[in-house]
Design a protein around this motif. Structure first.
Motif: not given
Length: 414
Positions: A154-160, A249-253
Motif C-alpha cells: 500500500f504505502a510504497l505503491p501509493v507514493a510511487s 518520504t511519502s511512503a515512509h510517512m
C-alpha cells in the motif's frame, strides 16, 4: 559566547547522527544534545565535527538565513549519511544538486520554474488521481487477504504511483527506480545508483521530446527544453530530485502514520469520530514522526546564535526531530495530540528550501489515511510494534509493516 572553532582537548563530543530506538519518537539521544544547548558541537562519521541545532527558534532562524549554504560541494559540507559524501566528487559527472543542494540565485530560478506545478490548487486537482491510486492499491491488498505488508502492498505503491502520475514517469518502471533509491544509501553503490537513474531519465526525456505526454516532465520538455531555455541534463537533475524525494518520504510517512495511530487508539478514535480533524492531525504526525534526520548547511559568514559562534565554513545540521520536540515551543511534545496546532513544525524544512512538494504530500497522506481507516475499520498490527523492522538513515522509515483485519475488511466506500 563560545568559540565555534574550539573543541577542548580530549572532549568527548556526542556522535551524530543518532539512531532511533522507537518508531514513534526521534532518538532519545537528542535529549543529551539538548542539555548541551540549542546549538552544540557533534562528531560525524569519519571524525569531522559540525554544529547540531535542536532549538526550534534557532533552527528556523538558520534555515531562513540566506548566508547558510546548501551547496554540498563546499569543503566542510556535513554529510550525516556517509554514503552520500560520494556525491561531492564533481569528476563523477553525476546530475545531482537540483533544488536541495543549490543556493540562490540558481535555486531561485529552479524553484520558480517548478512551483506552478506544486501549488495547493494544482495538487488538489490531482486528488481524484490519487484517490484512484489509493483505491486500486487497497483493493489489491484486500484481495490478497489478511495479513499483508502495508509498506509493499500500500504505502510504497501509493507514493510511487502518485509521483509517477505527477511527473509522467511510467509506473511499470517503479521497481527500477525504487531499487536505485535504496542503493543510493549503500556505501560503494551510490555513484552507480545515481548513474543508472540518470541514464534512465535521460532516455525518458529524449522520448518525451519526440512524443510529449501529460506529466510535469512533459510540460518542462515542451516549455523549456525544446525552446532551448533549459538543457536536457538540467531537467534530468530536476527529475531525479523530484522522483526520489517524492516516493521515499511519502511512503515512509504513510506507513509510520498508520503504525502510530494504531498504537494510539484514543487518537485514532478521535479521528474516526471527527474526520474533519484529519488535516490538522497530519501536521501533528509530520511533527511527531519527523522522518528526515537532519537538514545540512554550511555557514558562509560568522553567525552568533544560541549562545554559540558558528564560524564561516562550519557545517551545521538542523536535527529536525529534536527541533520538532522542543518543549519551549510545543507543549508536551512527546505526546501525540491530533487536536494540536502544529503547522510551524520543520518536517518540510523552512525558508527558501522549504519542500516544494509539501502540498502534494499532505494530499497523499489525507487520501491514503482517510480511505484506509474508513474502508478497513478492523485494521490492526499483525506483530507487536516493537518487532516492526525499521530503516535508519537520512530518511527514517519501516522495512515492512504487517497488518491484519477481519473478513473482507470493507467498511464504507469512499
Amino acid at each position: 559566547m563560545n568559540d565555534g572553532d574550539t573543541v577542548r582537548t580530549g572532549e568527548a563530543l556526542p556522535e551524530f547522527p543518532v539512531a532511533r530506538e522507537c518508531p514513534f519518537h526521534p532518538p532519545a539521544g537528542y535529549e543529551e544534545l539538548r542539555t548541551r544547548g540549542a546549538v552544540t558541537k557533534v562528531r560525524l562519521p569519519g571524525g569531522r565535527t559540525a554544529w547540531a541545532v535542536t532549538g526550534h527558534a534557532e533552527a528556523r532562524a538558520l534555515l531562513a538565513d540566506p548566508t547558510m549554504s546548501s551547496d554540498h560541494h563546499r569543503p566542510n559540507f556535513p554529510f550525516a549519511e556517509p554514503a552520500m559524501a560520494a556525491l561531492k566528487d564533481r569528476s563523477a559527472g553525476l546530475p545531482v544538486g537540483a533544488l536541495v543542494r543549490t543556493d540562490p540565485p540558481e535555486h531561485t530560478t529552479q524553484r520558480r520554474m517548478l512551483i506552478p506545478s506544486f501549488t495547493v490548487r494544482r495538487n488538489a486537482a490531482l486528488r481524484p488521481d490519487i484517490q484512484r491510486i489509493v483505491d486500486e492499491r487497497l483493493d489489491a491488498m484486500l484481495d490478497h487477504g489478511s495479513p499483508a505488508d502495508l509498506v509493499s502492498a500500500f504505502a510504497l505503491p501509493v507514493a510511487s504511483g502518485t509521483i509517477c502520475e505527477l511527473l509522467g514517469v511510467p509506473y511499470e518502471d517503479h521497481d527500477f527506480f525504487e531499487e536505485q533509491a535504496r542503493r543510493r544509501f549503500t556505501p560503494g553503490q551510490v555513484v552507480d545508483a545515481f548513474t543508472a537513474l540518470a541514464d534512465y531519465l535521460d532516455g525518458l526525456i529524449r522520448a518525451k521530446e519526440k512524443s510529449p505526454g501529460d506529466g510535469l516532465l512533459d510540460d518542462l520538455v515542451t516549455e523549456q527544453v525544446v525552446p532551448g531555455r533549459l538543457e536536457r541534463s538540467e531537467l534530468v537533475r530536476y527529475a531525479m530530485t523530484l522522483l526520489l524525494a517524492g516516493h521515499d518520504t511519502s511512503a515512509h510517512m504513510i506507513a509510520l502514520s498508520v503504525l502510530t495511530l494504531l498504537e494510539h487508539p484514543a487518537q485514532l478514535a478521535a479521528l474516526r469520530a471527527e474526520p474533519e480533524l484529519l488535516p490538522g492531525a497530519i501536521e501533528e504526525l509530520l511533527r511527531y514522526l519527523s522522518i528526515i534526520g537532519s537538514l545540512a548547511r554550511v555557514a558562509t559568514r560568522d553567525i552568533e546564535i544560541g549562545g554559540r559562534l558558528i564560524r564561516a565554513g562550519d557545517g551545521v545540521l538542523i536535527a529536525s526531530g529534536a527541533v520538532n520536540y522542543d518543549a519551549a515551543h510545543f507543549d508536551h511534545p512527546r505526546e501525540l495530540d491530533v487536536r494540536r496546532s502544529a503547522r510551524n513544525h520543520v518536517a518540510f524544512g523552512y525558508g527558501v528550501h522549504q519542500c516544494i512538494g509539501q502540498n502534494l504530500a499532505r494530499v497523499e497522506m489525507d487520501v491514503a489515511l482517510r480511505t484506509l481507516f474508513e474502508r478497513v475499520p478492523s485494521l490492526r498490527l499483525a506483530v507487536p510494534a516493537e518487532e516492526v523492522p525499521v530503516k535508519q538513515g537520512l530518511f527514517f522509515g519501516l522495512e515492512e509493516l504487517m497488518v491484519a483485519w477481519d473478513g473482507s475488511g470493507e467498511g464504507p466506500q469512499t
